[in-house]
Every structure is written in C-alpha cells, then in structure tokens.
Design a protein around this motif. Structure first.
Motif, PDB file in Angstrom:
ATOM      1  N   LEU A  33       0.854  -1.188   0.000  1.00  0.00           N
ATOM      2  CA  LEU A  33       0.000   0.000   0.000  1.00  0.00           C
ATOM      3  C   LEU A  33       0.892   1.240   0.000  1.00  0.00           C
ATOM      4  N   GLY A  34       1.868   1.239  -0.915  1.00  0.00           N
ATOM      5  CA  GLY A  34       2.914   2.247  -0.912  1.00  0.00           C
ATOM      6  C   GLY A  34       2.544   3.608  -1.459  1.00  0.00           C
ATOM      7  N   LEU A  35       1.412   3.719  -2.163  1.00  0.00           N
ATOM      8  CA  LEU A  35       1.047   5.017  -2.724  1.00  0.00           C
ATOM      9  C   LEU A  35       0.075   5.733  -1.784  1.00  0.00           C
ATOM     10  N   LEU A  36       0.525   6.876  -1.297  1.00  0.00           N
ATOM     11  CA  LEU A  36      -0.298   7.721  -0.432  1.00  0.00           C
ATOM     12  C   LEU A  36      -0.784   8.898  -1.255  1.00  0.00           C
ATOM     13  N   VAL A  37      -2.082   9.148  -1.221  1.00  0.00           N
ATOM     14  CA  VAL A  37      -2.654  10.270  -1.970  1.00  0.00           C
ATOM     15  C   VAL A  37      -3.545  11.106  -1.060  1.00  0.00           C
ATOM     16  N   PHE A  38      -3.579  12.390  -1.372  1.00  0.00           N
ATOM     17  CA  PHE A  38      -4.527  13.308  -0.759  1.00  0.00           C
ATOM     18  C   PHE A  38      -5.452  13.774  -1.868  1.00  0.00           C
ATOM     19  N   VAL A  39      -6.733  13.810  -1.574  1.00  0.00           N
ATOM     20  CA  VAL A  39      -7.708  14.167  -2.592  1.00  0.00           C
ATOM     21  C   VAL A  39      -8.629  15.254  -2.056  1.00  0.00           C
ATOM     22  N   GLU A  40      -8.680  16.368  -2.786  1.00  0.00           N
ATOM     23  CA  GLU A  40      -9.657  17.413  -2.492  1.00  0.00           C
ATOM     24  C   GLU A  40     -10.958  17.015  -3.170  1.00  0.00           C
ATOM     25  N   VAL A  41     -12.061  17.117  -2.452  1.00  0.00           N
ATOM     26  CA  VAL A  41     -13.362  16.748  -3.001  1.00  0.00           C
ATOM     27  C   VAL A  41     -14.301  17.942  -2.897  1.00  0.00           C
ATOM     28  N   LYS A  42     -14.910  18.286  -4.038  1.00  0.00           N
ATOM     29  CA  LYS A  42     -15.963  19.304  -4.052  1.00  0.00           C
ATOM     30  C   LYS A  42     -17.278  18.589  -4.308  1.00  0.00           C
ATOM     31  N   LEU A  43     -18.272  18.962  -3.537  1.00  0.00           N
ATOM     32  CA  LEU A  43     -19.600  18.378  -3.718  1.00  0.00           C
ATOM     33  C   LEU A  43     -20.445  19.275  -4.609  1.00  0.00           C
ATOM     34  N   THR A  81     -12.827  16.411  -8.152  1.00  0.00           N
ATOM     35  CA  THR A  81     -11.734  16.016  -7.263  1.00  0.00           C
ATOM     36  C   THR A  81     -10.414  16.544  -7.810  1.00  0.00           C
ATOM     37  N   HIS A  82      -9.472  16.762  -6.910  1.00  0.00           N
ATOM     38  CA  HIS A  82      -8.094  17.086  -7.262  1.00  0.00           C
ATOM     39  C   HIS A  82      -7.203  16.186  -6.416  1.00  0.00           C
ATOM     40  N   THR A  83      -6.295  15.480  -7.072  1.00  0.00           N
ATOM     41  CA  THR A  83      -5.460  14.491  -6.399  1.00  0.00           C
ATOM     42  C   THR A  83      -4.027  14.973  -6.287  1.00  0.00           C
ATOM     43  N   TYR A  84      -3.427  14.679  -5.125  1.00  0.00           N
ATOM     44  CA  TYR A  84      -2.019  14.970  -4.876  1.00  0.00           C
ATOM     45  C   TYR A  84      -1.363  13.674  -4.424  1.00  0.00           C
ATOM     46  N   ALA A  85      -0.513  13.113  -5.286  1.00  0.00           N
ATOM     47  CA  ALA A  85       0.213  11.890  -4.945  1.00  0.00           C
ATOM     48  C   ALA A  85       1.456  12.275  -4.158  1.00  0.00           C
ATOM     49  N   VAL A  86       1.700  11.592  -3.072  1.00  0.00           N
ATOM     50  CA  VAL A  86       2.840  11.887  -2.211  1.00  0.00           C
ATOM     51  C   VAL A  86       4.103  11.263  -2.806  1.00  0.00           C
ATOM     52  N   MET A  87       5.114  12.090  -3.005  1.00  0.00           N
ATOM     53  CA  MET A  87       6.392  11.613  -3.533  1.00  0.00           C
ATOM     54  C   MET A  87       7.334  11.190  -2.409  1.00  0.00           C
ATOM     55  N   GLU A  88       7.219  11.866  -1.251  1.00  0.00           N
ATOM     56  CA  GLU A  88       8.057  11.544  -0.103  1.00  0.00           C
ATOM     57  C   GLU A  88       7.323  11.938   1.170  1.00  0.00           C
ATOM     58  N   GLU A  89       7.270  11.022   2.124  1.00  0.00           N
ATOM     59  CA  GLU A  89       6.703  11.349   3.430  1.00  0.00           C
ATOM     60  C   GLU A  89       7.808  11.947   4.283  1.00  0.00           C
ATOM     61  N   VAL A  90       7.701  13.225   4.561  1.00  0.00           N
ATOM     62  CA  VAL A  90       8.712  13.918   5.345  1.00  0.00           C
ATOM     63  C   VAL A  90       8.494  13.667   6.831  1.00  0.00           C
ATOM     64  N   LYS A  91       7.238  13.661   7.255  1.00  0.00           N
ATOM     65  CA  LYS A  91       6.899  13.370   8.648  1.00  0.00           C
ATOM     66  C   LYS A  91       5.540  12.699   8.660  1.00  0.00           C
ATOM     67  N   ASN A  92       5.449  11.623   9.407  1.00  0.00           N
ATOM     68  CA  ASN A  92       4.186  10.889   9.534  1.00  0.00           C
ATOM     69  C   ASN A  92       4.085  10.414  10.974  1.00  0.00           C
ATOM     70  N   THR A  93       3.279  11.079  11.758  1.00  0.00           N
ATOM     71  CA  THR A  93       3.144  10.702  13.161  1.00  0.00           C
ATOM     72  C   THR A  93       1.692  10.888  13.604  1.00  0.00           C
ATOM     73  N   ASP A  94       1.327  10.138  14.595  1.00  0.00           N
ATOM     74  CA  ASP A  94       0.024  10.362  15.229  1.00  0.00           C
ATOM     75  C   ASP A  94       0.224  10.749  16.692  1.00  0.00           C
ATOM     76  N   LEU A  95       1.468  11.089  17.053  1.00  0.00           N
ATOM     77  CA  LEU A  95       1.769  11.512  18.423  1.00  0.00           C
ATOM     78  C   LEU A  95       1.294  12.939  18.646  1.00  0.00           C
ATOM     79  N   LEU A  96       0.508  13.148  19.689  1.00  0.00           N
ATOM     80  CA  LEU A  96       0.044  14.482  20.030  1.00  0.00           C
ATOM     81  C   LEU A  96       1.108  15.210  20.846  1.00  0.00           C
ATOM     82  N   PRO A  97       1.254  16.503  20.634  1.00  0.00           N
ATOM     83  CA  PRO A  97       2.267  17.244  21.401  1.00  0.00           C
ATOM     84  C   PRO A  97       1.813  17.464  22.844  1.00  0.00           C
ATOM     85  N   LEU A  98       2.430  16.757  23.772  1.00  0.00           N
ATOM     86  CA  LEU A  98       2.064  16.864  25.185  1.00  0.00           C
ATOM     87  C   LEU A  98       3.137  17.597  25.962  1.00  0.00           C
TER      88      LEU A  98
END
Length: 150
Positions: A61-71, A133-150
């Motif tokens: 599942l190596g391809l990460l995409v962001f998609v803008e959606v207009k209704l 829709t408008h799609t943005y394919a990720v070429m490089e993940e610079v930062k990927n975290t789900d840690l909240l700043p505590l």
C-alpha cells in the motif's frame, strides 16, 4: 490532569506495549497508582485505544494520496450520504470536512497509480454528491506521526 497524567499519556503514546511496571518507573509512581491512573484516563476518554502501526510498504500500500473533493451541493443530506459512503471505503484512512475552496480532504492508501485510478473511478467519483476532485500523490513522506504534542 496533572503533570503525571501527561507523563503517562506521553509514555503510552510512544509505546503502547509498555508494561505497567516500566510505566510506573518512568513516572515515579507505584505500579498500583499508575494502573489506577491509566484506568481513569481511559474511562475519561483521554486514551481511546491501542493499535499496532503497520508498514504500508510491506503490505503493498505504498502510494499515499490526498484528494480534495468538491460536492455538487452543500446540504445536510448530501454531507450525511457522503460521510456514510466514505466510511465504507477501506482505502480511505482519513476524511475531513474543511473550510475553504473545497469540501473534504481525503487521505488514502493504495498499492500504485493503477490501483488509485480504479479507486478514483469506482469509489470516489461514485460517492454521493461528488462534483470534482483534485489528487495529490505523495512523492516523499517527510513526517508521519500520530503523536500528540504533550
């Protein structure tokens, strides 16, 4: 919520598999007091659950995409139908209603561009009310975290 509660949350967020004994040592409490605090933090909704973080690459599942959606319409029933449908799409990892030039931002994972094209045509474009829709394919993940700043 005091500094010890925050220390507990920070430690659990970094390592959800830490033992109560190890956690107690990190926050300088007895294991019983630490366990009681963890139970309270869970009961009060600060801790929502635990999970394993999986490798998208190893699971093809190596391809990460962001998609803008207009209704086509922004009415409560269109929002509801869209949200219900997008929750069923397993490729969608996140979907956020946003303010601005489009209605939703979707984060999705698929194996490759061919899989994304199929997902776009078979799933996204068939969702209720989708106009554009408008799609943005990720070429490089610079930062990927789900840690909240505590």
């Amino acid at each position: 919520m005091d500094r010890i509660d925050r220390a507990i949350l920070k430690a659990l967020q970094a390592d959800g598999r830490i033992t109560t004994l190890e956690l107690a040592a990190k926050v300088n409490l007895s294991p019983t007091a630490t366990a009681d605090r963890v139970k309270r933090l869970t009961r009060e909704g600060y801790i929502e659950g635990y999970h394993a973080r999986l490798s998208a690459e190893k699971l093809d599942l190596g391809l990460l995409v962001f998609v803008e959606v207009k209704l086509d319409r922004t009415t409560p029933d269109v929002f509801d139908h869209f949200a219900t449908a997008v929750r069923r799409a397993s490729e969608v990892m996140e979907c956020h209603m946003v303010a601005g030039g489009f209605d939703y931002l979707i984060k999705a994972r698929v194996s490759d561009m061919n899989a994304y094209r199929a997902f776009l045509s078979d799933s996204l474009l068939s969702l209720p009310g989708v106009r554009e829709t408008h799609t943005y394919a990720v070429m490089e993940e610079v930062k990927n975290t789900d840690l909240l700043p505590l």
